[in-house]
Design an enzyme around this catalytic site. Structure first.
Site, short mmCIF file in Angstrom:
data_model
loop_
_atom_site.label_atom_id
_atom_site.label_comp_id
_atom_site.label_asym_id
_atom_site.label_seq_id
_atom_site.Cartn_x
_atom_site.Cartn_y
_atom_site.Cartn_z
N SER A 62 5.28 -25.45 26.58
CA SER A 62 6.50 -25.72 26.58
C SER A 62 7.17 -25.03 25.18
O SER A 62 6.71 -24.50 24.48
CB SER A 62 6.84 -27.36 26.37
OG SER A 62 6.09 -27.77 25.35
N GLU B 204 -3.94 -24.86 26.29
CA GLU B 204 -3.82 -24.47 27.56
C GLU B 204 -2.37 -23.75 27.87
O GLU B 204 -1.48 -24.34 27.45
CB GLU B 204 -4.10 -25.59 28.64
CG GLU B 204 -3.78 -25.31 30.16
CD GLU B 204 -4.20 -26.50 30.77
OE1 GLU B 204 -3.44 -26.83 31.84
OE2 GLU B 204 -5.25 -27.37 30.41
#
Length: 467
Positions: free
Chosen positions: A265, A261
């Protein structure tokens, strides 16, 4: 400003600072990375009210019966949470909405010393703000492993599948604890639509949680992972790669092409780039080998194989005042290439060219003509993920060469020198017939990337997957 932009601004305002400095987790004391919206306790709700009652306004010399005196303002309600710009309904006792909990957590900014430490049970993830109460709970907590069922087990390492709709409290507490080490995800309390996969390492007493990842039960975008966390004491041991490989195996078994998804990061992007590059390199090495699949040993550098997994003893861990300890490193499985016959999809376009030598020997080369979509399909990766990985590791450099050398004489874009180089060693060519652009990937370049990126064998052993 759109509603999505307003939510992003609200999230940044709330998570601008950490609400806990450290968290005691079992025998570890870990410094937190980010904000986590743990609800305020009753004692914390009373502290601002007490401070407000103890505060005395400055005395006024004006007579209270003076007709010229201004009427006094009504006192502010005691215990009301602070107003935060952009955040609505900041009622601390309203635990139904995430925004309320996020707003409530901001009042912890005044806590210092022992009050800035949170105590979390490493068995059930129950959170407690007082050390003595936590010690009493730990002595009584009898959970020996995560709830749910086993879906993978090899040696002492096990992956448990936990349904967020069944084990709501456990998954909520797990998500809150994981948020200490994730910045971009906002999954805290709505766990009904998610499955959690928890990696543990067992000793003679119980299973110790090393990390976890979550995924949606039904994802219209075919996301196979929502968030992933490896606890700081166990990072850089290969556990994150094991969970990423397991998430892609779940997609493969479901007959889907999965992807994590977004947004990713910085740490997550590096981890996934490592996985994508390693998957493609392992596939190309098998594809470009003249040896049969059953004879190919992978030729991948890896650490010496131990007969079994190392087990860590909790008694050997340092006490809560230390953040360092010796943790066993995850050892790759001793199997060679573990994706069975992954290159069979390209067998029809695979050609072996054998050239006789003057001394009576022969030299064989493998040439495969395929598209980028073929490589992505064979490795169970999305086309954009495969293209990104190939570009990052430098395997698409020939695209620029081919495009720059394309001439008006009808050449396909590869010079005679490139053709000779490609004929000297095994290679894969992806050709777009409409643009006549050729991408050449040679076995020599694949080996160079494998050395540069330290490509290893898979951490996941398909033989140890449980039905």
């Amino acid at each position: 400003m759109s509603e999505e932009d307003e939510l992003e601004v609200q999230h940044k305002q709330i998570t601008a600072r950490r609400n806990f400095d450290k968290v005691n987790f079992g025998q570890w004391q870990i410094k937190t990375w980010y904000f986590s919206p743990y609800p305020l306790t009753e004692s914390e709700l009373e502290e601002p009210a007490t401070a407000h009652r103890d505060h005395k306004p400055p005395s006024s010399r004006a007579s209270p019966t003076s007709s010229g005196a201004m009427p006094s303002r009504p006192p502010k309600p005691i215990g009301r949470p602070p107003k935060i710009s952009g955040v609505q309904r900041t009622t601390l006792r309203s635990h139904g909405r995430t925004s309320d909990l996020l707003a409530g957590g901001l009042t912890r900014s005044h806590l210092t010393g022992e009050q800035s430490v949170l105590w979390v049970c490493d068995r059930c993830f129950k959170y407690i703000t007082e050390g003595p109460v936590w010690e009493i709970h730990v002595r009584k907590c009898d959970r020996r492993h995560p709830p749910g069922r086993k879906v993978y087990q090899r040696g002492a390492h096990t992956i448990w599948e936990v349904d967020g709709a069944i084990e709501k409290l456990y998954c909520q507490n797990l998500s809150l604890f994981g948020k200490f080490f994730i910045d971009v995800k906002t999954l805290f309390f709505d766990c009904d639509n998610f499955l959690f996969y928890i990696l543990t390492d067992a000793d003679s007493q119980r299973d110790h949680v090393l990390g976890f990842f979550s995924k949606e039960k039904y994802s219209y975008d075919n996301y196979n992972l929502a968030c992933i966390v490896v606890l700081p004491p166990y990072q850089r041991k290969g556990y994150g790669m094991l969970m990423i490989e397991f998430s892609y195996e779940l997609s493969r078994r479901a007959g889907k092409i999965g992807t994590p998804e977004r947004p990713l990061s910085d740490l997550g992007l590096r981890s996934y780039l490592t996985y994508w590059v390693a998957t493609i390199v392992r596939f190309l090495r098998r594809l470009l080998s003249v040896l049969p699949a059953d004879c190919f040993d992978g030729e991948l550098p890896h650490a010496p194989i131990s007969p079994s997994f190392h087990r860590h003893d909790p008694r050997s861990l340092t006490p809560a005042t230390s953040t360092s300890a010796t943790v066993p490193r995850f050892t790759p499985a001793p199997t060679p290439a573990q994706v069975p016959e992954a290159h069979d999809a390209l067998t029809s376009v695979r050609k072996v060219i054998t050239t006789p030598n003057p001394d009576g020997s022969a030299t064989s080369h493998v040439v495969v003509r395929c598209t980028l979509a073929d490589i992505a399909r064979a490795t169970n990766l999305r086309v954009d993920d495969a293209a990104f990985a190939l570009a990052e590791c430098g395997l698409l450099e020939r695209v620029q060469i081919a495009d720059r050398r394309r001439g008006a004489d009808g050449d396909s874009g590869v010079s005679e020198e490139d053709r000779m180089d490609d004929g000297d060693e095994d290679g894969v060519e992806g050709q777009d017939h409409s643009d006549r652009v050729v991408i050449a990937i040679t076995r020599e370049r694949v080996e160079a990337v494998a050395r540069e990126r330290h490509v290893k064998e898979m951490c996941l052993s398909l033989a140890h997957l449980l039905p």
